[in-house]
Design a protein around this motif. Structure first.
Motif, PDB file in Angstrom:
ATOM      1  N   ALA A 123       1.017  -1.291   0.123  1.00 14.43           N
ATOM      2  CA  ALA A 123       0.075  -0.012   0.123  1.00 14.43           C
ATOM      3  C   ALA A 123       0.684   1.135   0.088  1.00 14.43           C
ATOM      4  CB  ALA A 123      -1.017   0.002   1.278  1.00 14.43           C
ATOM      5  N   ILE A 124       1.862   1.318   0.917  1.00  9.40           N
ATOM      6  CA  ILE A 124       2.792   2.520   0.965  1.00  9.40           C
ATOM      7  C   ILE A 124       3.200   2.778  -0.406  1.00  9.40           C
ATOM      8  CG2 ILE A 124       4.873   3.645   1.988  1.00  9.40           C
ATOM      9  CD1 ILE A 124       4.086   1.960   4.524  1.00  9.40           C
ATOM     10  N   ALA A 125       4.157   1.445  -1.156  1.00 10.84           N
ATOM     11  CA  ALA A 125       4.530   1.673  -2.377  1.00 10.84           C
ATOM     12  C   ALA A 125       3.753   2.070  -3.350  1.00 10.84           C
ATOM     13  CB  ALA A 125       5.276   0.294  -2.859  1.00 10.84           C
ATOM     14  N   LYS A 126       2.672   1.834  -3.416  1.00 11.91           N
ATOM     15  CA  LYS A 126       1.563   2.232  -4.362  1.00 11.91           C
ATOM     16  C   LYS A 126       1.390   3.726  -4.090  1.00 11.91           C
ATOM     17  CE  LYS A 126      -0.973  -1.556  -5.971  1.00 11.91           C
ATOM     18  NZ  LYS A 126      -1.698  -2.872  -5.437  1.00 11.91           N
ATOM     19  N   LYS A 127       1.288   4.219  -2.995  1.00 10.90           N
ATOM     20  CA  LYS A 127       0.976   5.664  -2.609  1.00 10.90           C
ATOM     21  C   LYS A 127       2.376   6.661  -2.985  1.00 10.90           C
ATOM     22  CE  LYS A 127      -1.518   7.087   1.457  1.00 10.90           C
ATOM     23  NZ  LYS A 127      -1.362   7.513   2.867  1.00 10.90           N
ATOM     24  N   ILE A 128       3.477   6.009  -2.878  1.00 11.64           N
ATOM     25  CA  ILE A 128       4.751   6.846  -3.374  1.00 11.64           C
ATOM     26  C   ILE A 128       5.086   6.365  -4.855  1.00 11.64           C
ATOM     27  CG2 ILE A 128       5.763   7.001  -0.972  1.00 11.64           C
ATOM     28  CD1 ILE A 128       7.277   4.739  -1.651  1.00 11.64           C
ATOM     29  N   GLY A 129       3.941   6.101  -5.528  1.00 16.09           N
ATOM     30  CA  GLY A 129       4.104   5.854  -7.007  1.00 16.09           C
ATOM     31  C   GLY A 129       5.018   4.767  -7.534  1.00 16.09           C
ATOM     32  N   LEU A 130       5.590   3.689  -6.639  1.00 17.94           N
ATOM     33  CA  LEU A 130       6.223   2.691  -6.977  1.00 17.94           C
ATOM     34  C   LEU A 130       5.439   1.362  -7.216  1.00 17.94           C
ATOM     35  CD1 LEU A 130       9.377   3.029  -4.459  1.00 17.94           C
ATOM     36  CD2 LEU A 130       9.246   3.451  -7.017  1.00 17.94           C
ATOM     37  N   GLY A 131       4.243   1.327  -7.293  1.00 18.64           N
ATOM     38  CA  GLY A 131       3.389   0.351  -7.223  1.00 18.64           C
ATOM     39  C   GLY A 131       3.878  -0.532  -8.553  1.00 18.64           C
ATOM     40  N   PRO A 132       3.537   0.297  -9.768  1.00 23.67           N
ATOM     41  CA  PRO A 132       3.886  -0.432 -11.010  1.00 23.67           C
ATOM     42  C   PRO A 132       5.456  -1.097 -11.061  1.00 23.67           C
ATOM     43  CG  PRO A 132       3.123   1.670 -11.519  1.00 23.67           C
ATOM     44  CD  PRO A 132       3.542   1.639  -9.975  1.00 23.67           C
ATOM     45  N   GLU A 133       6.254  -0.644 -10.249  1.00 20.72           N
ATOM     46  CA  GLU A 133       7.706  -1.052 -10.452  1.00 20.72           C
ATOM     47  C   GLU A 133       8.158  -2.089  -9.717  1.00 20.72           C
ATOM     48  OE1 GLU A 133      10.193   2.391 -10.164  1.00 20.72           O
ATOM     49  OE2 GLU A 133       9.063   3.487 -11.698  1.00 20.72           O
ATOM     50  N   LEU A 134       7.091  -2.517  -8.797  1.00 19.63           N
ATOM     51  CA  LEU A 134       7.552  -3.573  -7.629  1.00 19.63           C
ATOM     52  C   LEU A 134       7.927  -4.954  -8.572  1.00 19.63           C
ATOM     53  CD1 LEU A 134       4.749  -3.392  -4.902  1.00 19.63           C
ATOM     54  CD2 LEU A 134       7.151  -2.583  -4.871  1.00 19.63           C
ATOM     55  N   TYR A 135       9.050  -5.368  -8.127  1.00 22.00           N
ATOM     56  CA  TYR A 135       9.881  -6.473  -8.884  1.00 22.00           C
ATOM     57  C   TYR A 135      10.598  -7.112  -7.806  1.00 22.00           C
ATOM     58  CZ  TYR A 135      11.444  -8.947 -12.769  1.00 22.00           C
ATOM     59  OH  TYR A 135      11.931 -10.096 -13.552  1.00 22.00           O
ATOM     60  N   TRP A 136      10.083  -8.238  -7.157  1.00 25.79           N
ATOM     61  CA  TRP A 136      10.967  -9.100  -6.342  1.00 25.79           C
ATOM     62  C   TRP A 136      12.210  -9.806  -7.011  1.00 25.79           C
ATOM     63  CZ3 TRP A 136      12.438  -9.060  -1.478  1.00 25.79           C
ATOM     64  CH2 TRP A 136      13.150 -10.284  -1.083  1.00 25.79           C
ATOM     65  N   MET A 137      13.565  -9.712  -6.371  1.00 26.13           N
ATOM     66  CA  MET A 137      14.463 -10.780  -6.655  1.00 26.13           C
ATOM     67  C   MET A 137      15.366 -11.192  -5.479  1.00 26.13           C
ATOM     68  SD  MET A 137      16.214  -9.401 -10.144  1.00 26.13           S
ATOM     69  CE  MET A 137      16.277  -7.650 -10.244  1.00 26.13           C
ATOM     70  N   ASN A 138      15.360 -12.438  -5.112  1.00 27.74           N
ATOM     71  CA  ASN A 138      16.212 -12.793  -3.938  1.00 27.74           C
ATOM     72  C   ASN A 138      17.604 -12.562  -4.297  1.00 27.74           C
ATOM     73  OD1 ASN A 138      17.071 -14.605  -5.644  1.00 27.74           O
ATOM     74  ND2 ASN A 138      15.946 -16.346  -4.894  1.00 27.74           N
ATOM     75  N   MET A 139      18.332 -12.844  -3.263  1.00 33.58           N
ATOM     76  CA  MET A 139      19.815 -12.487  -3.076  1.00 33.58           C
ATOM     77  C   MET A 139      20.449 -13.010  -4.345  1.00 33.58           C
ATOM     78  SD  MET A 139      22.915 -13.392  -0.809  1.00 33.58           S
ATOM     79  CE  MET A 139      23.531 -14.854  -1.701  1.00 33.58           C
ATOM     80  N   GLU A 140      20.086 -14.201  -4.810  1.00 31.30           N
ATOM     81  CA  GLU A 140      21.061 -14.925  -5.773  1.00 31.30           C
ATOM     82  C   GLU A 140      20.719 -14.203  -7.201  1.00 31.30           C
ATOM     83  OE1 GLU A 140      20.254 -19.202  -5.968  1.00 31.30           O
ATOM     84  OE2 GLU A 140      21.458 -19.223  -7.821  1.00 31.30           O
ATOM     85  N   ASP A 141      19.406 -13.925  -7.438  1.00 30.82           N
ATOM     86  CA  ASP A 141      18.991 -13.164  -8.539  1.00 30.82           C
ATOM     87  C   ASP A 141      19.559 -11.799  -8.656  1.00 30.82           C
ATOM     88  OD1 ASP A 141      17.775 -15.270  -9.548  1.00 30.82           O
ATOM     89  OD2 ASP A 141      15.832 -14.791  -8.745  1.00 30.82           O
ATOM     90  N   SER A 142      19.563 -11.072  -7.489  1.00 30.18           N
ATOM     91  CA  SER A 142      20.064  -9.739  -7.458  1.00 30.18           C
ATOM     92  C   SER A 142      21.413  -9.618  -7.780  1.00 30.18           C
ATOM     93  CB  SER A 142      19.603  -9.104  -6.124  1.00 30.18           C
ATOM     94  OG  SER A 142      18.441  -9.179  -5.853  1.00 30.18           O
ATOM     95  N   GLN A 143      22.245 -10.560  -7.181  1.00 28.24           N
ATOM     96  CA  GLN A 143      23.547 -10.375  -7.485  1.00 28.24           C
ATOM     97  C   GLN A 143      23.814 -10.523  -8.953  1.00 28.24           C
ATOM     98  OE1 GLN A 143      25.391  -9.801  -4.978  1.00 28.24           O
ATOM     99  NE2 GLN A 143      26.228 -11.579  -3.847  1.00 28.24           N
ATOM    100  N   LYS A 144      23.041 -11.401  -9.447  1.00 32.66           N
ATOM    101  CA  LYS A 144      23.374 -11.757 -11.056  1.00 32.66           C
ATOM    102  C   LYS A 144      22.894 -10.622 -11.953  1.00 32.66           C
ATOM    103  CE  LYS A 144      22.265 -16.597 -11.486  1.00 32.66           C
ATOM    104  NZ  LYS A 144      21.078 -17.319 -11.749  1.00 32.66           N
TER     105      LYS A 144
END
Lengths: 158, 329, 498
Positions: B288-309
């Protein structure tokens, strides 16, 4: 008696030397040459440096015109230093020294300890005689600053 | 009396400093972690999008880690100061930082950086991936990238693109596109996305790369339009805007945001943080907060392994572009 | 239109809203008055507090801090010559000499009058013709900015004081210092000597605090223990009332200052500090006694204060109508609006008209609250000068250092304060004015980047600037401004000779 143009001539000389140093050494060595997008990054600093050189040259000339021609004689330089009253200069250095001590204090022992000490030191340096009030003020200022910056504004004081 | 007092105070300070130098650092095992509040360092000013994401994470994480998280802004040096601060801190898991694109990809390439953006860092989790879109004024004669490329080829060096933060990620995206399309355009650099938006609206530049958040209101109002986006997939809230790849230009660059720590952090603690952060990401309140600050459409989860890559991939992709432009350090 | 404002007032006039407005404005005045703290910092750091608040109280509180902070800076600038913001530095040029004459009370009163007139004027502009003004802001491309900034730089000559050469030297040094950091066009480090703290450039606030506040303390410390000189502050003496006649005589300057502030305020990125200096310069140019400026001329205080508060409402115009923040403060406000679900942009007025008008009504109330606090506060503010200077300077020094730290939460800034403090002291000893240094330092990056943008735009042929009527307008103003400065200077020399 010190001539009016004396200070101007030496200020001008120092700045003129600085602009030469900037133009021929600092700018070529510390700004990368790059010309892909329009004017290079060194263009503007060079223009300013030239301007500084010109203005300091004018300052030297106007200093000479104001009868500072003798400024270059050893006698005049000696005379100038004799005319400076050492007391104010020492005072300024003392206060500035305490200021530097505060910087070191903030970097090492932190805000809470160094602030009251520095206020106390400055108070003494300014010749404030009522020590109890000084200690109270030191403590109070530190607390108030801590509350404003640390608590209300959430700044991570060192 | 006065002199004595002064000497006494100076001695007190010196003593304090000596004490400080003496008692430093102690290790702690993963079992009791976290036993005190953690600090999340944001390498940009308060109020920006990275800062707001950081504050959103910090406000939710106590639900899952039993300790509060304090946000501290250490802006400056294009983000390097904050990142360097985290990397030089004690790797005990109490000082973390927010990941952003610049200080881990382009900035270390264009400036002298005091750290290695890949070796020294562990990217624990990624929270958002911000698309970059090519925008033009709504009354421009082009409707997709091909129109623009055709026009640019007919008038080499005539069309102007406004560029936010030259040497940065969006600039590299634009340059990659320019190389892929083989077109010659004039660049006018600006300091922020909103300046580029203003230049587009005022007709001072022909195109500009903006984040959808920066362009959104103008697109809605019908003053700007998007020709394409440098994303892997189309954006959910602008399904009609084709990706650059779809239009035949191999450009895939997006701006990541997440959480990082010094590489030397205990792997057990990393694991704990990763799990807690994933719970934060899936937390309704956080979304809800993320949507409020305009980041809603950009939410994209990556765990540690994927983030590192992802981060090392991005760094390696930027390297040749920066060098080909002669912007390298 | 009219009924929307009335409705706005109805919406904003609740006890809770008023309390937040009072809180924000008062906090803003305090923050502005403390050397080292700025409105920008106050707004940025209190932003998280508004996450859980309702729209109207949240936004009005932040706007209160913004406006209050803009005015608050003038208090310490006048009383003890320690301006904490660029705008207040313009105020101190004549405000402090007035305090030296014992007229601090009067100067403070004129400052609050002018700030309020400026604030209300820009509020009116914001309410009445925001969309039209926003269109004007969009017309500013690189050549137009270049010409406007050039006009700003002519102020250097206007505030040089006794020696134009020294003013120009100060200006060159300011421009040179503004080059430190990333190249504004390509983001490559320049004159940073490999130091990452230098790569973001020198922050304005630490430079300013060093140059003015710390230098003031150092200069005063000269008097310690010197026979016949005592470390004292300038106590208020004589009649401090401002008669209606006096107010009237400065009213034209106020309106002119408000206009300049509003005009410069709507152009994103130029800032209130510059507007204050430009307005000061204009007041000096059009004055019958330009030689009194810098020696305690009330019109100087009036001009700079009306302009910097005139810019407050104006900076909201591109922010609200286009979503374009002009400076750090408005960038933070942009975030605050978004958190409240009010995304600034062309659709804001259509989608959230009633809320926006309530905020506008709040903006007017903020200026009224500021006026009340400012006017009733004068006698309490003035008490500062009854404090023992020894203690006051010690405390102010610490505040300056801590305030500079809080800008970026970085100790490097404390070092910058110290270095520029020493530099500022040397400037004073060598009679090099600080004002031109500051204005050049503020405008340097804008001047350089827009000059270079223009060069790219015109493929190197700067003469094409004649194609832009706005740019030509400012270039002509530059010429007029320089003409007057040179004429005034030669007149002054004649007076001196006789």
């Amino acid at each position: 008696m010190m001539k009016k143009g004396f200070k101007d001539i030496y200020t001008g000389l120092v700045l003129f030397a600085a602009s030469l140093l900037m133009f021929f050494y600092v700018i070529p060595h510390h700004i990368k040459a790059y010309t892909v997008y329009g004017l290079p990054p060194s263009f503007f600093p060079k223009v300013i440096t030239v301007a500084l050189g010109v203005f300091s040259f004018i300052l030297i000339i106007s200093g000479l015109r104001q009868g500072g021609k003798e400024a270059f004689s050893l006698e005049a330089i000696k005379e100038h230093f004799r005319s400076i009253d050492g007391r104010p200069a020492r005072n300024v250095l003392m206060i500035f020294g305490i200021a530097i001590l505060y910087y070191i204090g903030l970097a090492t022992i932190g805000f809470i300890i160094s602030t009251p000490i520095i206020i106390f030191l400055l108070g003494i340096a300014f010749r404030w005689k009522r020590y109890v009030i000084l200690i109270l003020i030191s403590g109070l200022t530190t607390t108030v600053l801590y509350l404003i910056f640390g608590v209300v504004l959430g700044s991570p004081l060192p | 009396m006065k002199k004595a007092l002064m000497i006494l105070m100076v001695a007190l300070m010196a003593g304090g400093m000596a004490l400080w130098a003496g008692g430093q650092q102690e290790a702690e095992s993963a079992e009791s972690y976290p036993s005190k509040p953690m600090t999340l360092v944001v390498e940009y000013n308060a109020g920006g999008s990275t800062d707001m994401l950081g504050r959103a994470i910090a406000s939710i994480i106590p639900k899952y880690m039993s300790q509060p998280m304090v946000v501290v802004n250490k802006p400056g040096g294009s983000g390097m100061i904050g990142v360097d601060y985290v990397l030089k801190s004690n790797p005990d898991g109490y000082t973390l930082g927010t990941t952003s694109s610049g200080p881990f990809t382009t900035v270390p390439l264009t400036q002298q950086s005091p750290y290695d953006p890949i070796e020294d860092v562990v990217f624990i989790a990624n929270f958002t991936l911000g698309p970059i879109a090519i925008c033009v004024p709504a009354d421009a004669p082009w409707n997709d990238l091909n129109d623009l490329v055709k026009d640019a080829k007919a008038n080499p060096g005539k069309l102007i693109y406004g560029q936010n933060a030259p040497g940065g990620t969006t600039h590299m995206a634009m340059e990659t596109f320019r190389a892929a399309a083989g077109i010659d355009m004039k660049m006018i650099p600006y300091n922020s996305g909103s300046e580029v938006a203003a230049a587009l609206l005022g007709g001072h530049v022909n195109t500009g790369t903006l984040s959808p958040a920066e362009a959104a209101e103008h697109v809605k109002a019908g003053t700007l339009k998007m020709l394409g986006v440098f994303n892997a997939e189309r954006m959910t809230d602008y399904p009609d805007v084709k990706t650059a790849v779809e239009q035949g230009y191999d450009v895939q660059i997006a701006v990541p945001k997440g959480v990082f720590a010094p590489a030397a952090l205990d792997p057990a603690k990393i694991k704990m943080l990763e799990e807690a952060l994933e719970k934060v990401y899936n937390d309704e309140e956080f979304v809800a907060i993320a949507k409020k600050i305009g980041l809603g459409p950009e939410l994209y989860w990556m765990n540690m392994e994927d983030s590192q890559k992802f981060m090392s991939g991005m760094y390696n992709a930027m390297k040749p572009v920066v060098e080909s432009l002669g912007l390298g350090n | 239109m009219f009924h929307m404002i009335i409705n706005g007032f109805v919406d904003i006039l609740t006890v809770v809203n008023l309390l937040w407005i009072v809180f924000g404005t008062l906090l803003g005045i305090i923050i502005g008055a403390i050397p080292g703290l700025t409105a920008t910092m106050g707004v940025a750091l209190l932003l998280p507090l508004t996450f859980g608040m309702d729209t109207l109280p949240a936004i009005s509180m932040l706007l209160g801090i913004y406006c209050g902070g803009m005015y608050g800076g003038s208090i310490t600038a006048i009383l003890i010559n320690t301006p904490g913001t660029p705008a207040a530095a313009a105020t101190s040029l004549d405000g402090y000499p007035l305090a030296k004459k014992g007229q601090a009370g009067k100067a403070l009163k004129m400052a609050i009058f002018s700030s309020t007139v400026g604030g209300l004027f820009s509020a009116l502009m914001l309410i009445l013709i925001a969309p039209q003004l926003a269109k004007l802001a969009l017309k500013f491309g690189p050549p137009e900015y270049f010409a406007l900034v050039l006009l700003g730089l002519t102020v250097i000559a206007g505030i040089s004081g006794k020696s134009l050469t020294k003013g120009l030297i100060a200006g060159s040094l300011g421009l040179l210092m503004s080059c430190i950091g990333l190249d504004p066009m390509l983001g490559m480090p320049r004159l940073t000597f490999g130091n990452i703290y230098l790569s973001s450039g020198l922050s304005t606030v630490p430079v300013l605090i060093g140059l003015f506040a710390i230098a003031e303390i150092l200069e005063n410390s000269e008097k310690i223990g010197v026979q016949g000189k005592k470390l004292t502050l300038h106590k208020i003496s004589g009649d401090q009332r401002v008669s209606f006649k006096e107010f009237k005589s400065h009213f034209l300057t106020m309106i002119k200052g408000s206009l300049i502030g509003t005009y410069i305020g709507i152009i994103p990125g130029i800032g209130s500090g510059v507007s204050a200096f430009v307005s000061y310069n204009e007041a000096k140019r059009s004055s019958k006694h330009p030689e009194n400026f810098g020696k305690g001329e009330m019109a100087g205080v009036v001009a700079s204060e009306s302009a910097n508060n005139g810019a407050t409402g104006a900076t909201l115009i591109p922010l609200l109508t286009l979503g374009i923040p002009g400076d750090v403060v408005t960038a933070v406000l942009l975030g605050a609006f978004m958190i409240q679900g009010l995304t600034p942009g062309p659709l804001l007025f259509r989608d959230h008209g009633s809320t926006i008008f309530a905020i506008f009504a709040g903006f007017i109330l903020i200026n009224i609250v500021m006026f009340i606090f400012g006017l009733t506060g004068v006698k309490y503010f003035a008490l500062v000068n009854n404090l023992p200077a020894e203690l006051l300077y010690s405390v102010i020094f610490v505040m300056c250092a801590v305030g500079a730290f809080a800008v970026d939460n970085s100790l490097f800034n404390v070092l910058v304060v110290l270095i520029f403090g020493l530099a500022g002291y040397l400037f004073r000893k060598l009679e090099i004015p600080g004002g031109p240094f500051l204005i050049a330092f503020l405008l340097g990056p804008l001047f350089e980047s827009n000059m270079r943008r223009t060069v790219i735009l015109y493929d190197g042929n700067m003469l094409q600037i004649v194609k832009s009527p706005i740019a030509m307008f400012f270039l002509i103003l530059c010429a007029i401004s320089l003409f007057f400065i040179i004429r005034n200077n030669s007149q002054l020399k004649k007076i001196e000779r006789n």
